[in-house]
Design a protein around this motif. Structure first.
Motif, mmCIF file in Angstrom:
data_model
loop_
_atom_site.group_PDB
_atom_site.id
_atom_site.type_symbol
_atom_site.label_atom_id
_atom_site.label_comp_id
_atom_site.label_asym_id
_atom_site.label_seq_id
_atom_site.Cartn_x
_atom_site.Cartn_y
_atom_site.Cartn_z
ATOM 1 N N TYR A 56 28.896 -90.860 -72.971
ATOM 2 C CA TYR A 56 28.291 -92.083 -72.443
ATOM 3 C C TYR A 56 28.540 -93.259 -73.398
ATOM 4 O O TYR A 56 28.834 -94.378 -72.944
ATOM 5 C CB TYR A 56 26.786 -91.873 -72.245
ATOM 6 C CG TYR A 56 26.115 -93.003 -71.513
ATOM 7 C CD1 TYR A 56 26.235 -93.145 -70.130
ATOM 8 C CD2 TYR A 56 25.370 -93.959 -72.207
ATOM 9 C CE1 TYR A 56 25.628 -94.192 -69.457
ATOM 10 C CE2 TYR A 56 24.758 -95.013 -71.551
ATOM 11 C CZ TYR A 56 24.889 -95.121 -70.168
ATOM 12 O OH TYR A 56 24.288 -96.171 -69.507
ATOM 13 N N ARG B 87 21.626 -92.956 -65.159
ATOM 14 C CA ARG B 87 22.433 -93.755 -66.096
ATOM 15 C C ARG B 87 23.921 -93.613 -65.803
ATOM 16 O O ARG B 87 24.679 -94.589 -65.864
ATOM 17 C CB ARG B 87 22.130 -93.323 -67.529
ATOM 18 C CG ARG B 87 20.708 -93.665 -67.972
ATOM 19 C CD ARG B 87 20.344 -93.046 -69.308
ATOM 20 N NE ARG B 87 21.095 -93.660 -70.402
ATOM 21 C CZ ARG B 87 21.031 -93.244 -71.657
ATOM 22 N NH1 ARG B 87 20.270 -92.194 -71.974
ATOM 23 N NH2 ARG B 87 21.723 -93.844 -72.604
ATOM 24 N N ASP C 160 12.856 -94.396 -64.085
ATOM 25 C CA ASP C 160 13.637 -95.108 -65.103
ATOM 26 C C ASP C 160 13.732 -96.574 -64.676
ATOM 27 O O ASP C 160 14.621 -96.975 -63.925
ATOM 28 C CB ASP C 160 15.037 -94.490 -65.219
ATOM 29 C CG ASP C 160 15.823 -95.044 -66.406
ATOM 30 O OD1 ASP C 160 15.557 -96.193 -66.792
ATOM 31 O OD2 ASP C 160 16.686 -94.328 -66.935
ATOM 32 N N VAL D 186 17.142 -98.682 -65.553
ATOM 33 C CA VAL D 186 18.258 -98.525 -64.610
ATOM 34 C C VAL D 186 17.909 -99.159 -63.265
ATOM 35 O O VAL D 186 18.736 -99.823 -62.636
ATOM 36 C CB VAL D 186 18.611 -97.032 -64.436
ATOM 37 C CG1 VAL D 186 19.602 -96.844 -63.283
ATOM 38 C CG2 VAL D 186 19.199 -96.463 -65.722
#
Length: 619
Positions: A13, A49, A83, A86
């Motif tokens: 990532y 993500r 989340d 995001v």
């Protein structure tokens, strides 16, 4: 085992983040590896993500449909994982896609979904800054630079207050764009601040766009001393845009190279070459509203070179594209949607204030209950002996309270009536006395300043005297209530804002929704509300040192008027004792309404007035 896998996912990532701006295809490969690893881990946060990363990478590659699908995926995963980072960013990016496609209504819907999630959460300030900037960009497209700057300054205030320096580059860049047609110094100041941050953050794309905006500024203001600097910026920007493979940056580099050769060098052949290169980028699939400016430039250069057929072809393409992008209906949709969201945002602020008051009330009740339980055992022994006495005392207290309230009501009524009579008296004196004398003096001075004398200084004195007489008449009409009885509340507010804009160096924004409901306000309510808003505006101009004043009038089950400013604020408890604030409370309470004041030193001020629909003045 899971920690090793999660560490591997984190590694891939981070590699995606390092490559997304310069090597988007490599970034996609790293994300694909992270996704494969997470299929065994089944972590919803990583799903969100990674899906967002896929969407953002495709957005960088200008593959907007694929990006849109991945952002939708990210929203589904983020809702499950809670989340909010995001979630807010995905809605913001979807808004960006709709904005690029010129669908302003859906852009606004998604921007406000994003803002609703991130606003007020310090850890999401970077997203709040980005969304406020994007909302401002939509206003720029509507040629409403004042509203745009209002949103840009909100974003700037958050960024500078919370030291979010790394997120301020876009805000400074866009603020500069809002000044680009009117003020070279302000434009250059904000662009240089933006460029400095982008170089510190190694944001190549941002660096390119700021440099190109500086070139545009120098060309717009025909700043010949800066032409050499413009050429150097153009060379560097074109080189960098090819290195990172960004079509948008490449398009604008070619376009401004064409403008440079057309304007600074008067070299039409070179200008045509670079305009054609920009057109080739459009044929590769890049879409942008600036295509209109490119076709306009191609038509103009071909016409100067005598290529009239080509000039006509590009002009025709320009008008066709312009008609598809701009329409009255889209403009109407934008303003209707934005008004709805502004009202919703203000109502959310009111609900927050009401919740804080309920919490405070609950705490007070808890203290009271504890005290009551502590002494109840003592009171129960005495209550049988004093029951009759208490009963008589309670009746006396109630009668006394009622009597005092009647006296206070009568006193308030007499005070306001006295104020009105005094206003009328002063208005008459100003109009008939001072105004009449000034007019007589002006006539006499006109006679003295005959054609044989014609003294310029005397002429200036006569003009100033005439203006003073006009101001006296305006003040006289302002004091006299008879004029307002014939005008509905909406027109009174519009005139009030217009008058105060004359004296205020900043901006006053007025929103009334729905207007038809506020036109129904009449009689005592109209007079008291008008005077209340006038007093708040007057205090703001005198003391607040504000740059922006917002007046929002809305109606759901009651009339709600919010006046807020971004000035220096004040201590509410200290100011409450003053006569001006006391009059505000009395006027609102006489309409069975309530007044909330929220302010602190260095944080601006907010006045919230709530009046029931059937509120009748106690007078």
């Amino acid at each position: 085992m899971s920690q090793i896998k999660e560490g591997d996912i984190e590694y891939h990532y981070q590699k995606y983040r390092e490559n997304v701006e310069v090597k988007p295809d490599s970034a996609l490969l790293y994300l694909a590896k992270a996704k494969k690893l997470n299929q065994q881990l089944e972590d919803e946060n990583w799903n969100a993500r990674i899906a967002y990363g896929m969407g953002y990478t495709h957005y960088i590659k200008n593959d907007f449909r694929t990006a849109h699908d991945y952002f939708k995926q990210a929203i589904r995963y983020a809702n499950v994982a809670q989340d909010f980072n995001v979630l807010s960013k995905a809605y913001n990016q979807i808004g960006q896609i709709y904005a690029v496609e010129n669908d302003v209504k859906n852009a606004l819907v998604n921007y406000h979904k994003s803002l609703k999630i991130s606003e007020g959460k310090e850890e999401l300030n970077d997203n709040t800054i980005a969304v406020l900037s994007n909302l401002a960009d939509l206003y720029i497209l509507q040629s409403d630079t004042l509203s745009a700057r209002n949103y840009y300054h909100q974003a700037q205030k958050i960024g500078e207050r919370d030291d979010e320096r790394k997120h301020l580059d876009i805000v400074y860049n866009n603020l500069a764009v809002s000044y680009m047609k009117t003020n070279k110094d302000s434009t250059e100041f904000y662009l240089n601040k933006s460029l400095q941050i982008q170089k510190e953050n190694h944001s190549i794309y941002g660096q390119i766009m700021s440099q190109l905006n500086l070139v545009s500024t120098y060309l717009n203001f025909k700043s010949k001393d800066d032409y050499q600097k413009s050429f150097e910026y153009l060379e560097e920007s074109l080189k960098l845009s090819k290195a990172i493979g960004n079509l948008e940056a490449e398009f604008f580099s070619y376009f401004y190279f064409g403008k440079y050769y057309e304007q600074a060098e008067s070299n039409l052949q070179q200008a045509l070459f670079y305009y054609n290169q920009a057109n080739e980028v459009l044929r590769k699939g890049f879409k942008n509203d600036y295509a209109i400016e490119l076709y306009k430039s191609l038509s103009r250069v071909h016409s100067k070179l005598g290529n009239y057929k080509e000039a006509y072809g590009f002009e025709k393409t320009q008008h066709k594209l312009q008609d598809s992008i701009f329409s009255v209906e889209k403009n109407k949709q934008f303003h209707e949607a934005q008004t709805k969201f502004d009202v919703e945002r203000k109502n959310n602020q009111i609900q927050l204030l009401n919740k804080e008051k309920q919490i405070q009330k609950g705490q007070n009740q808890l203290i009271f209950t504890g005290s009551f339980l502590a002494i109840i055992s003592l009171l129960i022994l005495a209550i049988f002996y004093r029951k009759r006495m208490k009963y008589q005392e309670t009746i006396s207290v109630q009668e006394k309270l009622i009597f005092e309230k009647e006296i206070e009501t009568t006193r308030t009524k007499n005070l306001l009536e006295g104020q009105n009579l005094e206003r009328k008296r002063i208005a008459t004196e100003l109009h008939d006395g001072v105004g009449g004398r000034l007019s007589a003096i002006k006539i006499k001075m006109d006679q003295l300043n005959t054609t044989s004398i014609k003294d310029p200084e005397l002429e200036e004195c006569i003009n100033q005297l005439q203006e003073t007489a006009k101001e006296i008449r305006v003040i006289s009409h302002e004091l006299n209530e008879n004029n307002r009885d014939k005008i509905n509340f909406v027109h009174l507010l519009l005139q009030l804002v217009k008058d105060y804009r004359f004296y205020f160096t900043g901006e006053i924004h007025l929103n009334i929704f729905p207007e038809s409901k506020f036109q129904e306000i009449d009689g005592v309510a109209k007079h008291y509300l008008y005077r209340t808003i006038q007093e708040i505006l007057s205090n703001c101009l005198k003391y607040a040192e504000a740059e922006n004043i917002n007046i929002d009038c809305t109606f759901d089950t009651m009339y709600r008027i919010i006046v807020d400013d971004d000035g220096k604020g004040f201590d509410v408890e200290k100011v409450k004792k003053g006569m001006g604030i006391s009059n505000l409370y009395k006027r609102v309470q006489s309409l069975n309404g309530s007044l909330f004041i929220d302010s602190a030193i260095g944080r601006g001020s907010t006045f919230i007035i709530e009046i029931p629909q059937d509120g009748k003045g106690n007078s």
